[in-house]
Design a protein around this motif. Sequence first.
Motif, PDB file in Angstrom:
ATOM      1  N   TRP A 191       0.452  -1.416  -0.364  1.00 35.64           N
ATOM      2  CA  TRP A 191      -0.129  -0.185  -0.001  1.00 35.64           C
ATOM      3  C   TRP A 191       1.229   0.910   0.187  1.00 35.64           C
ATOM      4  O   TRP A 191       2.253   1.224   0.384  1.00 35.64           O
ATOM      5  CB  TRP A 191      -1.120  -0.085   1.116  1.00 35.64           C
ATOM      6  CG  TRP A 191      -1.945  -1.289   0.412  1.00 35.64           C
ATOM      7  CD1 TRP A 191      -1.656  -2.292   1.540  1.00 35.64           C
ATOM      8  CD2 TRP A 191      -3.446  -1.252   0.739  1.00 35.64           C
ATOM      9  NE1 TRP A 191      -2.705  -3.224   1.716  1.00 35.64           N
ATOM     10  CE2 TRP A 191      -3.740  -2.052   1.093  1.00 35.64           C
ATOM     11  CE3 TRP A 191      -3.821  -0.341   0.507  1.00 35.64           C
ATOM     12  CZ2 TRP A 191      -5.136  -2.329   0.722  1.00 35.64           C
ATOM     13  CZ3 TRP A 191      -5.326  -0.879   0.499  1.00 35.64           C
ATOM     14  CH2 TRP A 191      -6.003  -1.642   0.215  1.00 35.64           C
ATOM     15  N   ASN A 192       0.304   2.176  -0.594  1.00 33.01           N
ATOM     16  CA  ASN A 192       1.178   3.447  -0.668  1.00 33.01           C
ATOM     17  C   ASN A 192      -0.117   4.574  -1.227  1.00 33.01           C
ATOM     18  O   ASN A 192      -1.144   4.511  -0.712  1.00 33.01           O
ATOM     19  CB  ASN A 192       1.698   3.683  -1.906  1.00 33.01           C
ATOM     20  CG  ASN A 192       1.359   4.171  -3.124  1.00 33.01           C
ATOM     21  OD1 ASN A 192       1.119   5.466  -3.408  1.00 33.01           O
ATOM     22  ND2 ASN A 192       0.502   3.256  -4.023  1.00 33.01           N
ATOM     23  N   ASP A 193       0.456   6.267  -0.471  1.00 35.71           N
ATOM     24  CA  ASP A 193      -0.420   7.472  -0.475  1.00 35.71           C
ATOM     25  C   ASP A 193       0.248   8.323  -0.232  1.00 35.71           C
ATOM     26  O   ASP A 193      -0.035   9.512  -1.207  1.00 35.71           O
ATOM     27  CB  ASP A 193      -1.162   7.871   1.257  1.00 35.71           C
ATOM     28  CG  ASP A 193       0.484   7.830   2.107  1.00 35.71           C
ATOM     29  OD1 ASP A 193       1.716   7.835   1.662  1.00 35.71           O
ATOM     30  OD2 ASP A 193       0.381   8.379   3.324  1.00 35.71           O
ATOM     31  N   SER A 194       1.421   8.005  -1.998  1.00 29.08           N
ATOM     32  CA  SER A 194       1.843   8.840  -2.364  1.00 29.08           C
ATOM     33  C   SER A 194       1.052   9.934  -3.375  1.00 29.08           C
ATOM     34  O   SER A 194       0.598   8.966  -4.828  1.00 29.08           O
ATOM     35  CB  SER A 194       3.062   8.290  -3.241  1.00 29.08           C
ATOM     36  OG  SER A 194       4.238   9.087  -4.683  1.00 29.08           O
ATOM     37  N   ASP A 203      -3.392   2.987  -5.202  1.00 28.11           N
ATOM     38  CA  ASP A 203      -2.877   3.080  -3.810  1.00 28.11           C
ATOM     39  C   ASP A 203      -2.422   2.168  -3.624  1.00 28.11           C
ATOM     40  O   ASP A 203      -2.225   1.454  -2.025  1.00 28.11           O
ATOM     41  CB  ASP A 203      -3.823   3.553  -3.200  1.00 28.11           C
ATOM     42  CG  ASP A 203      -4.998   2.734  -2.694  1.00 28.11           C
ATOM     43  OD1 ASP A 203      -5.157   1.611  -3.751  1.00 28.11           O
ATOM     44  OD2 ASP A 203      -6.217   3.049  -2.173  1.00 28.11           O
ATOM     45  N   ARG A 204      -2.268   0.649  -4.529  1.00 29.19           N
ATOM     46  CA  ARG A 204      -2.054  -0.869  -3.987  1.00 29.19           C
ATOM     47  C   ARG A 204      -2.082  -1.123  -4.924  1.00 29.19           C
ATOM     48  O   ARG A 204      -1.378  -0.810  -5.865  1.00 29.19           O
ATOM     49  CB  ARG A 204      -3.257  -1.387  -3.504  1.00 29.19           C
ATOM     50  CG  ARG A 204      -4.227  -1.683  -4.448  1.00 29.19           C
ATOM     51  CD  ARG A 204      -6.019  -1.994  -4.006  1.00 29.19           C
ATOM     52  NE  ARG A 204      -6.495  -0.697  -3.116  1.00 29.19           N
ATOM     53  CZ  ARG A 204      -7.406  -0.779  -2.718  1.00 29.19           C
ATOM     54  NH1 ARG A 204      -7.809  -1.854  -2.941  1.00 29.19           N
ATOM     55  NH2 ARG A 204      -8.055   0.339  -2.225  1.00 29.19           N
ATOM     56  N   SER A 205      -0.463  -2.374  -5.022  1.00 33.41           N
ATOM     57  CA  SER A 205      -0.009  -2.970  -5.704  1.00 33.41           C
ATOM     58  C   SER A 205       0.551  -4.533  -5.386  1.00 33.41           C
ATOM     59  O   SER A 205       0.490  -4.582  -3.933  1.00 33.41           O
ATOM     60  CB  SER A 205       1.442  -2.430  -6.053  1.00 33.41           C
ATOM     61  OG  SER A 205       1.633  -2.823  -5.556  1.00 33.41           O
ATOM     62  N   LYS A 212     -10.601  -0.730  -5.328  1.00 35.74           N
ATOM     63  CA  LYS A 212      -9.624  -0.433  -6.122  1.00 35.74           C
ATOM     64  C   LYS A 212      -8.673  -0.819  -6.942  1.00 35.74           C
ATOM     65  O   LYS A 212      -8.260  -1.447  -6.732  1.00 35.74           O
ATOM     66  CB  LYS A 212      -9.260   0.801  -5.407  1.00 35.74           C
ATOM     67  CG  LYS A 212      -9.885   2.261  -4.977  1.00 35.74           C
ATOM     68  CD  LYS A 212      -9.602   3.233  -4.225  1.00 35.74           C
ATOM     69  CE  LYS A 212     -10.569   4.082  -3.697  1.00 35.74           C
ATOM     70  NZ  LYS A 212      -9.925   5.737  -2.746  1.00 35.74           N
TER      71      LYS A 212
END
Length: 369
Positions: free
Chosen positions: A67-70, A76-78, A135
């Motif tokens: 998860w990331n919030d960049s 937001d997910r990979s 998402k």
Amino acid sequence: MPDGGATAMPSLARKGRGAVTNPGVRYESSHSELYDDGWGTLDTDFAELPPLATTLTRDHARSAMSWNDSPDIGFDRSLNPYRGCEHGCVYCYARPSHAYIGLSPGLDFESKLMFKPNLPELLEKELSKPGYRPKPVALGANTDPYQPVERTLGITRRVLEVLERFGHPVTIVTKGALVLRDLDILQRMAARNQVRVCLSVTTLDMKLARVMEPRAAHPLKRLAAVTALTKAGIPTGVLAAPMIPGLNDMEMERILEASAHAGATHAGYVLLRLPLEIKGMFEAWLQEHHPDRAARVLALVRETRGGRLYDARFGQRQTGSGAYAELLSQRFRIALRRYGLEGRPGQFGALDCSQFQAPRAEARQMELL
């Protein structure tokens, strides 16, 4: 005997490998330096290096999604089936991540790979949680999901099978023509507006491609994959990335034109990024393969990064700053209009999340019989 002393690392260039160095792990408390004893032993030891084999190690992951919030990234997910990448792209921004597992971002990154055999099962558990909200998930955001080892391991295909079964949208970025192996799954998902594919095309110069991304698919094979995917009804774009000032950025328009002719529906670009160890590795690679233009390339990179080789600030990482970076951006926008690649739907936001549904428990139990 001449006085000995610490010396610069000899080239570790190998046929079929991208990096020419193997820097130490930045988290280790001690580091070693080469020592020249005055008898030319370093030159002798590194004169003819044997081929470097690829090794695979199981990665017993505890979770599937990262998860990331960049604000610089459109997801937001990979999902990443592999750590490290055999393609060997010298500029790969993911290389420093190998230090997290105690390995070098250099040759280790492209030859000592870790794979996640239980990733599909972990993904199914995470998607089945009552509070999960779908998402689009990016497949291969860190390392390529269709790198050569996928041909035998097949983890990426199993991940796609899970996503299709759950009706979960996915985006894919790859340099691997192997993506065509999964055309059946991708075509079904595309019919439900749940997948987009993007092929990364860095150069159309075959000689440059061989040393810059030695084990990636031939650029023309990637364009052929764009054609095949598009004809199958799968929205497919091209990412001209990275654009390296003074080395391949003059090809931007040619890449976009060829992509449009191949059937690409959208395109993007990213300026060269050189975080952490990649700065030194890229400099060494330039000196090895392009000594005549190394100083010019590095000077132009600094021009796009405020006088440094890298600027990690949000909003600057992907496109850079300054006159040269702005010119590159203008050229890209003009080329989009010229080749009909502008005005496409959003790469991530347009995918349909409304069809997501976890399979019923009894249906999953039947799969065990």
